[in-house]
Design a protein around this motif. Structure first.
Motif, PDB file in Angstrom:
ATOM      1  N   ASP A 115      -4.023   4.027 -19.937  1.00 11.86           N
ATOM      2  CA  ASP A 115      -2.643   4.122 -19.449  1.00 11.86           C
ATOM      3  C   ASP A 115      -1.930   5.173 -20.275  1.00 11.86           C
ATOM      4  O   ASP A 115      -1.964   5.123 -21.508  1.00 11.86           O
ATOM      5  N   SER A 148      -3.717  -1.358 -23.037  1.00  7.95           N
ATOM      6  CA  SER A 148      -4.803  -1.891 -23.863  1.00  7.95           C
ATOM      7  C   SER A 148      -5.520  -0.822 -24.706  1.00  7.95           C
ATOM      8  O   SER A 148      -6.278  -1.172 -25.603  1.00  7.95           O
ATOM      9  N   ASP A 188      -9.127   0.855 -18.642  1.00  5.89           N
ATOM     10  CA  ASP A 188      -8.489   2.082 -18.162  1.00  5.89           C
ATOM     11  C   ASP A 188      -7.639   2.698 -19.280  1.00  5.89           C
ATOM     12  O   ASP A 188      -7.436   2.080 -20.324  1.00  5.89           O
TER      13      ASP A 188
HETATM   14 MG    MG Z   1      -4.606  -0.671 -18.925  1.00  4.11          MG
END
Ligand code: MG
Ligand code: CTP
Length: 555
Positions: A226, A213, A224
């Motif tokens: 990634d 995202s 978060d």
């Molecule tokens: Mg994520």
């Protein structure tokens, strides 16, 4: 007012728009859609990476004077952009016009020399700015302004939603309030770039790429980070020089499987982050997961990071979502709303478990939009059929080909409003035959479930995998119940025609409240008939609720 410097004299650097809502955004990740030039995912990522390499992160004293700070740093070369933010201290992100300036700055920087706590002399682009004579400093008039990296509070969100003019306006307001800002996107790319420097100590030439995202246009502030350690570039640098009768290979260690290689690599990188990574704390190696990862907090940026390797399909699926997010301005507004709705009702969680994930919810929204008539989004198979030779992509034997130029995809003729789509989304999934059918965005139609997982959403590229395998029956039931409740609430709202200026939460705001609160609210609304008009309206609500047979619960 944001503190941003943007000198015009920086040839050859990215002219990104700096989080100014009136201007189209330079970084499509932030997606100030519509007028935005819809650029290729790979192009945007490349540019962001290059920008991050010219950038440093500086921990500053709280009473810093912005002008003096910039003057001090400009000794090393012109600055293209900068901003300050707070996260347990004051930090500055400073982007130079040239990479050389970073080297020059690092050359003039020394490792702290504290006798009590010996330091590991790792020279990174994460620096500490000290005042030479703190006691001599006169309190400054012009403290640096800080940029906010957090999502709005619930209180602020309810205020914003209540002032919106329509439900459609509410969905767009929510999108604007939660989408990643230009500064937050920069900080994400910078964090990856800092981690790349650490990983490069073991694997020179590696690349750490953000995915998920942070880059797929569906990231909410606070999500978060990634990261994917890409080792494919390592050793590929001089392929064109490989002429003549010989070819040369590196001597390498061999391991029994790809998985073991991934685990070994992540294990040493995890150790390295833990021992030497400035600002990397709480490092956890989760090497037995289906997709092994190292999880840690990058304290200075405030990001919770998940580092994986050998995961190029996930990057490809981020690109696919990026395309879906850029095709129609309703997509992101709807996905953000569904994500916030799910979070508000604890359907999703930041702790891994049997919950539905944001990724699954996003795929569900895409599937729903493929099912509209006329469709709002094309199927993955049709994006594949539009692809040219240059789009061809096979990863680990999986065909991941799809058209990457958004301009070659015909816009939808569907004109449905966001309000209608949201209500229909809840109706659709409140009544979906999850026990029989799976969700499949490749074909854009439901199919028989290949196994008995409560929720089956086919992975778009690794088609034998279910992206929501973790979801339990009870979590799925909770989703279905809440979807039905929400469809019902929107229907009641529609009939009651709430006034946008009312003090009571209405429309989307009512959907984000805990279920009990909404029912009280709606019954209160029903209990105070101030005029005959309202009375008859309520009677009509009652009768239609009683004889509704569409599967929404008649409460
Ligand atoms: Mg994520
Ligand atoms: N992914 C996947 N299959 C899964 C889970 C994740 O392919 N079962 C990939 C997707 O590309 C996803 C990315 O890994 O976008 C990151 O996963 P995650 O962090 O769970 O989802 P995000 O899309 O980043 O959403 P969030 O904002 O919740 O982090």
């Amino acid at each position: 007012q944001r503190s941003v410097s943007r000198p015009l004299s920086c040839p050859g650097t990215v002219a990104a728009n700096f989080g100014n809502e009136e201007q189209p955004s330079g970084g499509a990740e932030t997606g100030s859609e519509d007028q935005t030039l819809k650029r290729r995912f790979s192009e945007v990522q490349k540019e962001r990476r290059e920008q991050a390499q010219r950038t440093v992160l500086i921990h500053c004293p709280n009473n810093i004077n912005e002008k003096k700070f910039l003057k001090y740093l400009s000794q090393h070369g012109p600055i293209n952009n900068h901003f300050f933010y707070e996260s347990f201290g004051l930090y500055a992100v400073v982007e130079f016009c040239q990479k050389d300036s970073v080297n020059s700055l690092q050359n003039g920087t020394h490792t702290p020399n504290q006798r009590t706590e010996p330091a590991i002399p790792f020279k990174s682009r994460f620096l500490n700015l000290k005042l030479k004579n703190p006691s001599n400093q006169i309190p400054e008039q012009s403290y640096a302004q800080t940029n906010n990296q957090s999502p709005p509070s619930s209180k602020k969100l309810f205020e914003l939603l209540n002032y919106a003019e329509s439900v459609d306006d509410q969905l767009n307001t929510l999108l604007k309030a939660f989408q990643l800002t230009e500064e937050n996107v920069r900080l994400r790319h910078l964090t990856c770039s800092l981690i790349e420097d650490i990983a490069a100590a073991y694997f020179p030439g590696c690349v750490v790429r953000p995915f998920g995202s942070s880059v797929n246009t569906f990231g909410k502030l606070g999500c978060d980070l990634d990261m994917f350690l890409d080792l494919d570039e390592v050793g590929k640098l001089n392929v064109h020089k490989d002429v003549g009768n010989f070819s040369m290979e590196f001597q390498v260690k061999n391991v029994p499987s790809e998985r073991i290689a991934t685990q070994k690599i992540l294990s040493v990188i995890g150790e390295c982050l833990d021992n030497f990574g400035p600002g990397c704390v709480g490092v956890q190696k989760i090497l037995n997961a289906r997709c092994p990862l190292v999880r840690f907090s990058h304290q200075a940026s405030g990001f919770q990071c998940d580092l994986t390797t050998n995961n190029s399909i996930a990057l490809k699926s981020s690109e696919l979502l990026y395309i879906y997010g850029s095709l129609d301005s309703r997509v992101r507004a709807l996905v953000f709303t569904v994500r916030c709705w799910a979070r508000a009702h604890s359907l999703t969680s930041s702790i891994p478990g049997a919950w539905i994930t944001n990724f699954s919810l996003t795929v569900m929204v895409i599937f729903f939009l493929q099912r509209r008539s006329p469709p709002i989004l094309p199927t993955l198979d049709s994006l594949k059929s539009l692809a040219g030779a240059e789009d061809r992509c096979i990863l680990d034997g999986n065909n991941c080909t799809f058209i990457r130029d958004v301009y070659k995809i015909k816009p939808s003729r569907n004109t449905e409003t966001l309000e209608l789509l949201l209500k229909e989304f809840f109706e659709y999934f409140g009544n979906f035959a999850f026990n029989k059918n799976s969700i499949n965005i490749r074909q854009g139609r439901e199919q028989n479930k290949p196994d008995s997982s409560p929720l089956y959403i086919q992975n778009p590229f690794e088609t034998s995998l279910n992206i929501s395998k973790n979801v339990s029956q009870s979590q799925l039931q909770k989703f279905v119940d809440l979807a039905r409740d929400s469809a019902w609430i929107l229907e009641q709202e529609d009939k009651a025609q709430p006034s946008p200026s009312s003090k009571q939460p209405w429309g989307l705001a009512a959907l984000l409240l805990p279920p009990g609160a909404v029912h009280t609210l709606l019954s209160k609304k029903r209990k105070k008939p101030v005029s005959e008009k309202v009375k008859s309206l309520l009677a009509s609500i009652k009768s239609s609720t009683a004889d509704t047979s569409k599967g929404t619960r008649g409460k």
